[in-house]
Design a protein around this motif. Structure first.
Motif, PDB file in Angstrom:
ATOM      1  N   VAL A   1     -10.050  38.824  24.852  1.00 50.50           N
ATOM      2  CA  VAL A   1     -11.025  37.762  24.578  1.00 50.50           C
ATOM      3  C   VAL A   1     -11.988  37.750  25.752  1.00 50.50           C
ATOM      4  O   VAL A   1     -11.585  37.548  26.900  1.00 50.50           O
ATOM      5  CB  VAL A   1     -10.356  36.385  24.425  1.00 50.50           C
ATOM      6  CG1 VAL A   1     -11.424  35.314  24.210  1.00 50.50           C
ATOM      7  CG2 VAL A   1      -9.366  36.383  23.262  1.00 50.50           C
ATOM      8  N   GLN A   2     -13.256  38.010  25.474  1.00 50.44           N
ATOM      9  CA  GLN A   2     -14.270  38.148  26.516  1.00 50.44           C
ATOM     10  C   GLN A   2     -15.254  36.986  26.456  1.00 50.44           C
ATOM     11  O   GLN A   2     -15.829  36.700  25.394  1.00 50.44           O
ATOM     12  CB  GLN A   2     -15.026  39.469  26.348  1.00 50.44           C
ATOM     13  CG  GLN A   2     -16.198  39.648  27.289  1.00 50.44           C
ATOM     14  CD  GLN A   2     -15.769  39.678  28.742  1.00 50.44           C
ATOM     15  OE1 GLN A   2     -14.881  40.445  29.109  1.00 50.44           O
ATOM     16  NE2 GLN A   2     -16.386  38.860  29.577  1.00 50.44           N
ATOM     17  N   LEU A   3     -15.459  36.326  27.585  1.00 46.73           N
ATOM     18  CA  LEU A   3     -16.451  35.266  27.669  1.00 46.73           C
ATOM     19  C   LEU A   3     -17.853  35.869  27.801  1.00 46.73           C
ATOM     20  O   LEU A   3     -18.002  37.053  28.085  1.00 46.73           O
ATOM     21  CB  LEU A   3     -16.140  34.358  28.852  1.00 46.73           C
ATOM     22  CG  LEU A   3     -14.826  33.581  28.756  1.00 46.73           C
ATOM     23  CD1 LEU A   3     -14.675  32.652  29.954  1.00 46.73           C
ATOM     24  CD2 LEU A   3     -14.734  32.795  27.467  1.00 46.73           C
TER      25      LEU A   3
ATOM     26  N   GLY B   1      -5.407  25.055  19.874  1.00 50.81           N
ATOM     27  CA  GLY B   1      -4.323  25.658  19.115  1.00 50.81           C
ATOM     28  C   GLY B   1      -4.132  27.122  19.431  1.00 50.81           C
ATOM     29  O   GLY B   1      -3.813  27.922  18.546  1.00 50.81           O
ATOM     30  N   LEU B   2      -4.325  27.500  20.713  1.00 44.64           N
ATOM     31  CA  LEU B   2      -4.257  28.909  21.082  1.00 44.64           C
ATOM     32  C   LEU B   2      -2.845  29.363  21.449  1.00 44.64           C
ATOM     33  O   LEU B   2      -2.612  30.558  21.637  1.00 44.64           O
ATOM     34  CB  LEU B   2      -5.196  29.187  22.259  1.00 44.64           C
ATOM     35  CG  LEU B   2      -6.683  28.980  21.963  1.00 44.64           C
ATOM     36  CD1 LEU B   2      -7.506  29.161  23.224  1.00 44.64           C
ATOM     37  CD2 LEU B   2      -7.156  29.949  20.885  1.00 44.64           C
TER      38      LEU B   2
ATOM     39  N   VAL C   1       1.987  31.534  32.390  1.00 43.97           N
ATOM     40  CA  VAL C   1       0.766  30.727  32.425  1.00 43.97           C
ATOM     41  C   VAL C   1       0.473  30.104  31.063  1.00 43.97           C
ATOM     42  O   VAL C   1      -0.037  28.982  30.986  1.00 43.97           O
ATOM     43  CB  VAL C   1      -0.415  31.591  32.918  1.00 43.97           C
ATOM     44  CG1 VAL C   1      -1.741  30.863  32.752  1.00 43.97           C
ATOM     45  CG2 VAL C   1      -0.204  31.974  34.374  1.00 43.97           C
ATOM     46  N   ARG C   2       0.811  30.790  29.996  1.00 45.24           N
ATOM     47  CA  ARG C   2       0.584  30.218  28.663  1.00 45.24           C
ATOM     48  C   ARG C   2       1.390  28.943  28.455  1.00 45.24           C
ATOM     49  O   ARG C   2       1.049  28.125  27.587  1.00 45.24           O
ATOM     50  CB  ARG C   2       0.931  31.225  27.561  1.00 45.24           C
ATOM     51  CG  ARG C   2      -0.011  32.394  27.471  1.00 45.24           C
ATOM     52  CD  ARG C   2       0.217  33.215  26.211  1.00 45.24           C
ATOM     53  NE  ARG C   2      -0.415  32.606  25.053  1.00 45.24           N
ATOM     54  CZ  ARG C   2      -0.347  33.094  23.819  1.00 45.24           C
ATOM     55  NH1 ARG C   2       0.349  34.189  23.583  1.00 45.24           N
ATOM     56  NH2 ARG C   2      -0.962  32.484  22.826  1.00 45.24           N
ATOM     57  N   ALA C   3       2.433  28.740  29.234  1.00 44.16           N
ATOM     58  CA  ALA C   3       3.263  27.542  29.105  1.00 44.16           C
ATOM     59  C   ALA C   3       2.722  26.351  29.884  1.00 44.16           C
ATOM     60  O   ALA C   3       3.251  25.247  29.775  1.00 44.16           O
ATOM     61  CB  ALA C   3       4.689  27.852  29.567  1.00 44.16           C
TER      62      ALA C   3
ATOM     63  N   VAL D   1      -6.870  32.189  25.981  1.00 48.50           N
ATOM     64  CA  VAL D   1      -5.568  32.321  25.336  1.00 48.50           C
ATOM     65  C   VAL D   1      -4.472  32.380  26.403  1.00 48.50           C
ATOM     66  O   VAL D   1      -3.418  31.752  26.272  1.00 48.50           O
ATOM     67  CB  VAL D   1      -5.510  33.561  24.425  1.00 48.50           C
ATOM     68  CG1 VAL D   1      -4.163  33.651  23.720  1.00 48.50           C
ATOM     69  CG2 VAL D   1      -6.638  33.506  23.390  1.00 48.50           C
ATOM     70  N   VAL D   2      -4.716  33.146  27.447  1.00 44.25           N
ATOM     71  CA  VAL D   2      -3.911  33.046  28.669  1.00 44.25           C
ATOM     72  C   VAL D   2      -4.756  32.170  29.603  1.00 44.25           C
ATOM     73  O   VAL D   2      -5.726  32.643  30.197  1.00 44.25           O
ATOM     74  CB  VAL D   2      -3.630  34.416  29.301  1.00 44.25           C
ATOM     75  CG1 VAL D   2      -2.948  34.255  30.650  1.00 44.25           C
ATOM     76  CG2 VAL D   2      -2.762  35.267  28.368  1.00 44.25           C
ATOM     77  N   PRO D   3      -4.433  30.882  29.720  1.00 48.12           N
ATOM     78  CA  PRO D   3      -5.347  29.921  30.362  1.00 48.12           C
ATOM     79  C   PRO D   3      -5.296  29.989  31.884  1.00 48.12           C
ATOM     80  O   PRO D   3      -4.853  29.055  32.567  1.00 48.12           O
ATOM     81  CB  PRO D   3      -4.839  28.577  29.843  1.00 48.12           C
ATOM     82  CG  PRO D   3      -3.369  28.787  29.646  1.00 48.12           C
ATOM     83  CD  PRO D   3      -3.233  30.215  29.178  1.00 48.12           C
TER      84      PRO D   3
END
Length: 414
Positions: free
Chosen positions: A27-29, A74-75, A96-98, A135-137
């Motif tokens: 996912v690219q910003l 909701g990612l 990190v997703r947690a 998605v990985v915040p």
């Protein structure tokens, strides 16, 4: 699920997403323009062809769009293809997703949660290569001591200032969801409904969230906000598209006082509870309309507006509220005498849209220069470049810059 990538629009610009049969691979910003965004994405997933996202990827896209609006994205359920990520990096990303939205942790804390307390620097290196922005915040992971830290991977185009802005968005949304101090209330220095608003009609965004985001994203603007005080951009609800645009036409190239006088005379020609309408203008001759003080070009503009409303060429107000900003600009600009600037003012002060940047506004250009130490009115490119930090709340930033100009005109307080 075949390999592919696609671009999609968000409030901060064009983002990219790539996928494989195993899940999302990148996912690219945004990175300035579509071409550079694609170029950066393909550095992560070289050789991936452009394609149509399958259903699962469309769900991820929708989540990213919501997240960048400050809404729950909701990612957490998005499937990622980490086959190209080393084992240590996968553990970092899963940890990190947690981390919940609205919270932040240090690199050392992530290492502790992984059972590798000595690996804080390695955690930082892994997150610098994170190809799964949002998605990985990794914006929720910060260096010890509150330092800004670097931005790499899929974040490189988005810029390091996007990270604190997103944390501010998530924090404000979490506070509001928990029933705490309203983000737009006095505690946050925000505002609720503006003057002149009808019941149930207000900003199309939460002012407190916008203020928090801008403070985090642009410290220079934050200083301007501190001097100005709480956000209080007025909204002027319109009874109809016709009434709003007729008033705008009357006000063009006139002082506020003179325009208000002429507009009052115009309405006075047609007394009644319904107010000025397209039927009134179409039924009146030019001499009657000009007796209010209108110029011939403005009479022509009012007639064109009335004709478009009467024939249904212009949508009703409720329909316009459902349209995207650029669609509204294109629609309103079809009226004689209504240009892009007028349409943008309609978006900001009639509809309460959050992300309008009227770069051709001379007052904004002067206010920008005053706020950021310029010696002449700022140029369009300069405003657009810095304005990228303010998305998706550029309207709020503009209000503060206009206020900076007004403060300068008033001079030092006694």
């Amino acid at each position: 699920m075949n390999r592919g990538f696609a671009l999609f629009d968000t409030v901060i610009g064009v983002c990219g997403i790539a996928w494989s049969e195993r899940g999302v691979t990148c996912v690219q910003l945004p990175d300035g323009d579509r071409g550079r965004t694609v170029e950066r994405l393909l550095r992560v997933v070289p050789g991936t062809p452009e394609g149509v996202p399958p259903a699962a990827v469309r769900g991820a896209v929708a989540g990213v769009v919501r997240q960048l609006r400050g809404e729950p994205g909701g990612l957490a359920s998005v499937e990622l293809d980490m086959s190209g990520v080393p084992a240590f990096g996968r553990r970092v990303y899963e940890t990190v997703r947690a981390v919940p939205a609205g919270e932040s942790v240090t690199y050392a804390a992530v290492a502790e949660r992984m059972g590798r307390p000595e690996a804080a620097r390695a955690v930082g290196r892994a997150l610098a290569r994170n190809p799964f922005a949002l998605v990985v915040p990794c914006h929720r992971v910060v260096p010890a001591g509150g330092r800004t830290g670097g931005a790499g991977g899929a974040w490189a185009g988005g810029g390091v200032t996007t990270r604190p802005g997103l944390r501010a968005l998530e924090s404000a949304a979490r506070t509001a969801a928990a029933g705490g101090a309203a983000a737009g209330g006095p505690a946050a220095g925000g505002a609720g409904q503006g003057p002149g608003q009808g019941a149930g009609y207000g900003y199309g965004f939460d002012p407190g969230t916008a203020v928090a985001y801008l403070r985090a994203s642009d410290p220079g603007l934050a200083a301007v906000m501190d001097r100005t005080g709480p956000f209080a951009m007025p909204l002027n609800a319109a009874a109809s598209v016709f009434a709003a645009l007729a008033e705008a036409i009357v006000h063009q190239q006139l002082s506020t006082k003179a325009a208000a006088t002429i507009h009052g005379r115009l309405r006075g020609l047609f007394p009644g509870a319904g107010g000025l309408s397209a039927e009134h203008v179409l039924g009146a001759d030019d001499e009657l309309l000009r007796s209010a003080g209108l110029s011939r070009p403005k009479v022509a503009s009012l007639r064109d507006l009335a004709h478009r409303v009467d024939t249904g060429m212009l949508p009703e107000l409720e329909a316009i509220r459902e349209m995207e900003d650029e669609a509204v600009v294109a629609c309103l600009s079809s009226v004689r005498g209504i240009g892009r600037w007028t349409a943008q003012m309609f978006l900001m002060f009639r509809l309460g849209r959050p992300d309008v940047l009227p770069v051709d506004d001379l007052g904004l250009r002067h206010g920008f220069s005053i706020a950021f130490g310029g010696t002449a009115p700022a140029g369009v490119e300069e405003i657009e470049k810095r304005g990228a930090l303010w998305r998706p709340f550029r309207s709020v930033a503009c209000w503060y810059l206009w206020e900076a100009l007004e403060e300068a005109r008033r001079g030092p307080s006694s």
